[in-house]
Design a protein around this motif. Structure first.
Motif, PDB file in Angstrom:
ATOM      1  N   VAL A 172       1.577   0.592 -11.825  1.00 46.50           N
ATOM      2  CA  VAL A 172       2.462   1.041 -10.613  1.00 46.50           C
ATOM      3  C   VAL A 172       3.358  -0.054 -10.385  1.00 46.50           C
ATOM      4  O   VAL A 172       4.652  -0.133 -10.313  1.00 46.50           O
TER       5      VAL A 172
ATOM      6  N   ARG B 169       1.915   5.949  -7.435  1.00 45.29           N
ATOM      7  CA  ARG B 169       1.033   6.858  -7.829  1.00 45.29           C
ATOM      8  C   ARG B 169       1.393   8.248  -8.004  1.00 45.29           C
ATOM      9  O   ARG B 169       1.249   8.850  -9.107  1.00 45.29           O
ATOM     10  N   ARG B 170       1.897   8.623  -6.938  1.00 44.27           N
ATOM     11  CA  ARG B 170       2.276  10.183  -6.942  1.00 44.27           C
ATOM     12  C   ARG B 170       3.401  10.532  -7.898  1.00 44.27           C
ATOM     13  O   ARG B 170       3.315  11.588  -8.498  1.00 44.27           O
TER      14      ARG B 170
ATOM     15  N   THR C  43      -3.902  11.012  -9.543  1.00 40.66           N
ATOM     16  CA  THR C  43      -3.204  10.293  -9.058  1.00 40.66           C
ATOM     17  C   THR C  43      -3.696   8.932  -8.530  1.00 40.66           C
ATOM     18  O   THR C  43      -3.323   7.781  -8.730  1.00 40.66           O
ATOM     19  N   GLN C  44      -5.044   9.024  -8.225  1.00 37.48           N
ATOM     20  CA  GLN C  44      -5.869   7.746  -7.871  1.00 37.48           C
ATOM     21  C   GLN C  44      -6.194   7.293  -8.807  1.00 37.48           C
ATOM     22  O   GLN C  44      -6.604   5.999  -8.696  1.00 37.48           O
TER      23      GLN C  44
ATOM     24  N   LYS D 160      -5.535  15.153  -7.521  1.00 33.36           N
ATOM     25  CA  LYS D 160      -5.798  14.246  -6.555  1.00 33.36           C
ATOM     26  C   LYS D 160      -6.224  12.986  -7.471  1.00 33.36           C
ATOM     27  O   LYS D 160      -6.075  11.850  -7.417  1.00 33.36           O
TER      28      LYS D 160
ATOM     29  N   ASP E 298      -2.963  -0.117 -10.200  1.00 32.27           N
ATOM     30  CA  ASP E 298      -2.135  -1.069  -9.529  1.00 32.27           C
ATOM     31  C   ASP E 298      -1.162  -1.697 -10.345  1.00 32.27           C
ATOM     32  O   ASP E 298       0.129  -1.745 -10.234  1.00 32.27           O
TER      33      ASP E 298
ATOM     34  N   GLY F 258       0.958  -1.160   0.029  1.00 28.65           N
ATOM     35  CA  GLY F 258       0.025   0.033   0.053  1.00 28.65           C
ATOM     36  C   GLY F 258       0.777   1.268   0.020  1.00 28.65           C
ATOM     37  O   GLY F 258       0.597   2.315  -0.702  1.00 28.65           O
ATOM     38  N   TYR F 259       1.943   1.186   0.703  1.00 28.97           N
ATOM     39  CA  TYR F 259       2.903   2.326   0.900  1.00 28.97           C
ATOM     40  C   TYR F 259       3.458   2.595  -0.475  1.00 28.97           C
ATOM     41  O   TYR F 259       3.721   3.611  -0.809  1.00 28.97           O
TER      42      TYR F 259
ATOM     43  N   ARG G 110       2.682   1.581  -3.363  1.00 27.45           N
ATOM     44  CA  ARG G 110       1.695   2.036  -4.563  1.00 27.45           C
ATOM     45  C   ARG G 110       1.341   3.451  -4.376  1.00 27.45           C
ATOM     46  O   ARG G 110       1.333   4.074  -5.304  1.00 27.45           O
ATOM     47  N   ALA G 111       1.111   3.896  -3.301  1.00 26.69           N
ATOM     48  CA  ALA G 111       0.644   5.379  -3.183  1.00 26.69           C
ATOM     49  C   ALA G 111       1.830   6.118  -3.370  1.00 26.69           C
ATOM     50  O   ALA G 111       1.643   7.202  -4.069  1.00 26.69           O
ATOM     51  N   LEU G 112       3.245   5.823  -3.143  1.00 25.70           N
ATOM     52  CA  LEU G 112       4.118   6.753  -3.285  1.00 25.70           C
ATOM     53  C   LEU G 112       4.284   6.453  -5.054  1.00 25.70           C
ATOM     54  O   LEU G 112       4.530   7.600  -5.820  1.00 25.70           O
TER      55      LEU G 112
END
Length: 351
Positions: free
Chosen positions: A271, A222-223, A263-264, A260, A268, A215-216, A218-220
């Motif tokens: 990424v 995506r940004r 990015t979302q 935002k 997955d 999760g971490y 993929r969040a990074l």
């Protein structure tokens, strides 16, 4: 993996330049052969490599990349010649167009005819580094009577950062190879076909986020993807690679000003293709997929993770990512630096 080239992008995020000395001295023991600089909004491309040349004479050094717009051609040749003198036979010059944000918005220079400018600077720099007196009217600039006072004793390889067929073909035809960026291992054969030269050196910067917190990562990821792949050159690159349908929604929302939402909207699977994550050992094996696909020098761009809390954890991760760790049946303890431990020179929380 004996004899495999293995690079690291420097400087590392959050690590002060002086604190790199002990880490760079430890890299060959972990199997690293190369360090490659970048030039965006941190350090320039040459200074970290000049320090590396003095700190660790076993490493190959490369710029990835020097923008062809933000310095004059003669100054690029001078800087390259100076670094080649500091590291004889160990320096490779990487050139590229960079982006409108870096060239126009930050430096106030027109970003015009990027392909021709890159080609012209390549031709000028090749001649200058070879010791020629250069007088020529190129498409994007003219020069008269420039000659390096001290051209390098050994030939300096020049690589081009290339994203699409025209520049990739130029890299294979007139340069010594190509520098690839923001691509999956499965994209490498497409790029190699465009380069069209089996003898070309192929360097790839590969983003590595060594954490098992998907999760971490993929969040990074995506940004980063929504920031980089919305740049026109990268968007065209990924359309050419066939990733257009997966990223079209991101591009649409970005154009509408919904950062935002854009990015979302990054899937997955995109990424996971472009930002490697998992344990350090798993990331190392994923990097080898690029090597199997034809990359001669993978250059790891280490991203911050929750596990990178201090100098000791950073050294441990770099050791585990290096080829030497694969030579044993179980992960080895990191090779300690030769002098003062890095932990004494780095602030807590450095990644």
């Amino acid at each position: 993996m004996s004899g495999q080239s293995w690079g690291l992008t420097v400087p590392l995020t959050g690590v002060p330049l002086p604190a790199h000395a002990e880490l760079l001295r430890a890299l060959p023991g972990w199997g690293y052969t190369d360090v490659w600089s970048s030039e965006v909004a941190g350090t320039d491309a040459f200074t970290p490599l000049a320090l590396a040349a003095a700190w660790e004479p076993r490493l190959r050094l490369g710029t990835a990349i020097v923008p062809v717009f933000t310095r004059g051609p003669a100054l690029i040749a001078q800087s390259a010649a100076a670094l080649a003198a500091a590291a004889p036979g160990r320096f490779t010059l990487g050139l590229g167009a960079s982006s409108p944000a870096v060239v126009e918005q930050w430096n106030g220079i027109g970003f015009e005819q990027p392909f021709r400018r890159t080609r012209d600077v390549l031709r000028f720099t090749r001649a200058a580094l070879d010791g020629e007196k250069v007088t020529a009217d190129f498409d994007t600039f003219s020069t008269s009577g420039f000659r390096l006072e001290q051209p390098p004793d050994e030939r300096v390889p020049i690589l081009l950062a290339a994203l699409r067929p025209q520049l990739l073909a130029l890299a294979g035809r007139e340069a010594d190879g190509a520098i690839l960026n923001w691509l999956a291992a499965g994209d490498v054969p497409t790029c190699l076909e465009a380069v069209g030269n089996p003898a070309a050196d192929i360097v790839a910067r590969i983003f590595v986020c060594p954490t098992e917190d998907a999760g971490y990562a993929r969040a990074l990821g995506r940004r980063m993807i929504s920031s980089y792949l919305t740049v026109q050159a990268y968007a065209r690159f990924h359309r050419w690679l066939g990733r257009g349908p997966a990223l079209e929604r991101m591009w649409e929302l970005w154009r509408e000003g919904d950062r935002k939402g854009a990015t979302q909207a990054v899937p997955d699977e995109v990424v996971d293709e472009l930002v490697l994550h998992g344990s350090p050992m798993s990331c190392r094996e994923q990097v080898l997929d690029y090597v199997r696909a034809g990359v001669r020098t993978p250059v790891l761009a280490l991203l911050p993770t929750p596990e990178l809390t201090d100098a000791a954890s950073l050294a441990g991760v770099l050791a585990a990512l290096g080829p030497a760790a694969a030579a044993v049946m179980k992960p080895a303890e990191p090779t300690p630096p030769r002098t003062t431990p890095v932990a004494q020179t780095l602030p807590a929380g450095t990644a």
